[in-house]
Enzyme design. Structure first.
Site, PDB file in Angstrom:
ATOM      1  N   GLU A  28       3.032   2.941 -12.637  1.00 53.87           N
ATOM      2  CA  GLU A  28       3.042   3.248 -11.203  1.00 53.87           C
ATOM      3  C   GLU A  28       1.615   3.588 -10.776  1.00 53.87           C
ATOM      4  OE1 GLU A  28       5.472   2.951  -9.120  1.00 53.87           O
ATOM      5  OE2 GLU A  28       7.292   2.857 -10.341  1.00 53.87           O
ATOM      6  N   GLU A  80       4.153  -3.689  -2.651  1.00 55.36           N
ATOM      7  CA  GLU A  80       3.265  -3.235  -3.721  1.00 55.36           C
ATOM      8  C   GLU A  80       2.301  -4.358  -4.113  1.00 55.36           C
ATOM      9  OE1 GLU A  80       5.882  -1.652  -6.744  1.00 55.36           O
ATOM     10  OE2 GLU A  80       6.891  -0.358  -5.292  1.00 55.36           O
ATOM     11  N   HIS A  85       7.691  -5.902  -6.330  1.00 55.13           N
ATOM     12  CA  HIS A  85       8.072  -5.377  -5.018  1.00 55.13           C
ATOM     13  C   HIS A  85       7.061  -5.840  -3.973  1.00 55.13           C
ATOM     14  CE1 HIS A  85      10.586  -1.968  -6.979  1.00 55.13           C
ATOM     15  NE2 HIS A  85      11.361  -2.960  -6.568  1.00 55.13           N
ATOM     16  N   HIS A 113       3.642  -1.406 -10.791  1.00 55.32           N
ATOM     17  CA  HIS A 113       4.264  -1.015  -9.527  1.00 55.32           C
ATOM     18  C   HIS A 113       3.364   0.028  -8.877  1.00 55.32           C
ATOM     19  CE1 HIS A 113       8.342  -2.882  -9.952  1.00 55.32           C
ATOM     20  NE2 HIS A 113       7.933  -2.965 -11.205  1.00 55.32           N
TER      21      HIS A 113
END
Length: 311
Positions: free
Chosen positions: A281, A76, A73, A222
């Site tokens: 994450e 990110e 992404h 991420h």
């Protein structure tokens, strides 16, 4: 004016200068790493929509293969620096000059003997540049990007690639269900799954590498939430939950059994190969996470990545 550096010390190559880490900085630092550490082998696995090489870094000579990727992404992008930072620490430890107190020479030598790590630190280079530079250098895509971004010149919240496709909704794991759930039928800053699975060259390159190399497990970085996702529709192997719990404990994260999400890289890997796959994450806050958080985030993430190399 003094530009602050994050993740940096006088003997470090990988760092964030100021508040940005774009494809140019990434390539410059990769070139320096290649010159400094001959154990790091660089090769392109494909090109982005705008023709930027997507670099894969290989290290190790073991028969057990592991994959890690980052910056799927666009906003990110800090995950790219985290993964490249880990590779520098690993290579430096192999030379007997560990830069991270949490990584020993003995540990690095064991990894190098037993594993081959294949890392793709910047899967979405066009998006990374767009999120930080805006659309002014995007050529024919500039007017379309502004339209997809509701005419805002601020692309800092942009997640997709340059064609407005969310690369982590691109993989053939219940792709149709994910597209229906998202309800986004055209290019956008996030959540558009594309016209078909693997339509985007970045996602296709990652899938091709994964089909070519028999990865024992994969990790995709991420942000944000300090969570580790480890399951997918009960396709995951029995040991995946325990592995996730161990990784979470190492980094002070939470292992989370996730539902209601499809078509991600980790989802596809688990379904296709029935081997452990993890989405990490990193950090906490609002994307893009500030560069000033880097050092604190890296302490936890390096422990998680080291754990993934040590099963």
């Amino acid at each position: 004016m003094i530009i602050p550096h994050y993740g940096n010390s006088p003997d470090r190559i990988v760092h964030i200068a100021g508040q940005k880490f774009r494809y140019a900085e990434f390539c410059q630092q990769c070139s320096r790493l290649q010159q400094e550490y001959d154990v790091l082998k660089f090769a392109s696995i494909g090109q982005s929509v705008l023709g930027k090489p997507i670099w894969c870094v290989r290290i190790g000579k073991g028969s057990r293969h592991i994959h890690m990727n980052a910056a799927v992404h666009a906003n990110e992008w800090i995950t790219s620096v985290l993964l490249l930072h880990f590779l520098e620490d690993y290579a430096a430890a192999l030379q007997g000059r560990p830069k991270d107190a949490g990584m020993s020479v003995r540990q690095a030598e064991a990894w190098y003997r037993d594993y081959t790590l294949w890392a793709v630190p910047m899967v979405n280079p066009d998006g990374v540049d767009l999120a930080q530079n805006g659309a002014v250098h995007c050529g024919a895509y500039q007017s379309r990007l502004l339209a997809w971004n509701e005419q805002s010149p601020d692309f800092s919240r942009w997640k997709a690639n340059i064609r407005g496709v969310d690369l982590n909704d691109q993989f053939p794991a219940f792709w149709e269900e994910e597209r229906e759930r998202r309800g986004v039928a055209e290019p956008a800053r996030q959540d558009y799954s594309g016209p078909e699975p693997l339509s985007e060259p970045e996602a296709a390159a990652l899938a091709a590498l994964t089909r070519e190399v028999p990865f024992e497990r994969v990790l995709s970085l991420h942000s944000q939430g300090k969570e580790i996702y480890w399951n997918y529709r009960d396709y995951e192997p029995e040991e995946a939950e325990q592995m996730a719990e161990q990784l979470a404990a190492a980094g002070h994260y939470r292992a989370v059994k996730l539902g209601g999400s499809d078509a991600g890289y980790k989802d596809w890997f688990i379904q296709e190969f029935r081997r452990p796959g993890f989405t990490i994450e990193v950090g906490e806050g609002i994307n893009p996470l500030p560069a000033s958080d880097f050092d604190d985030i890296y302490k936890d993430v390096s422990a998680i990545l080291a754990g993934a190399m040590s099963f």
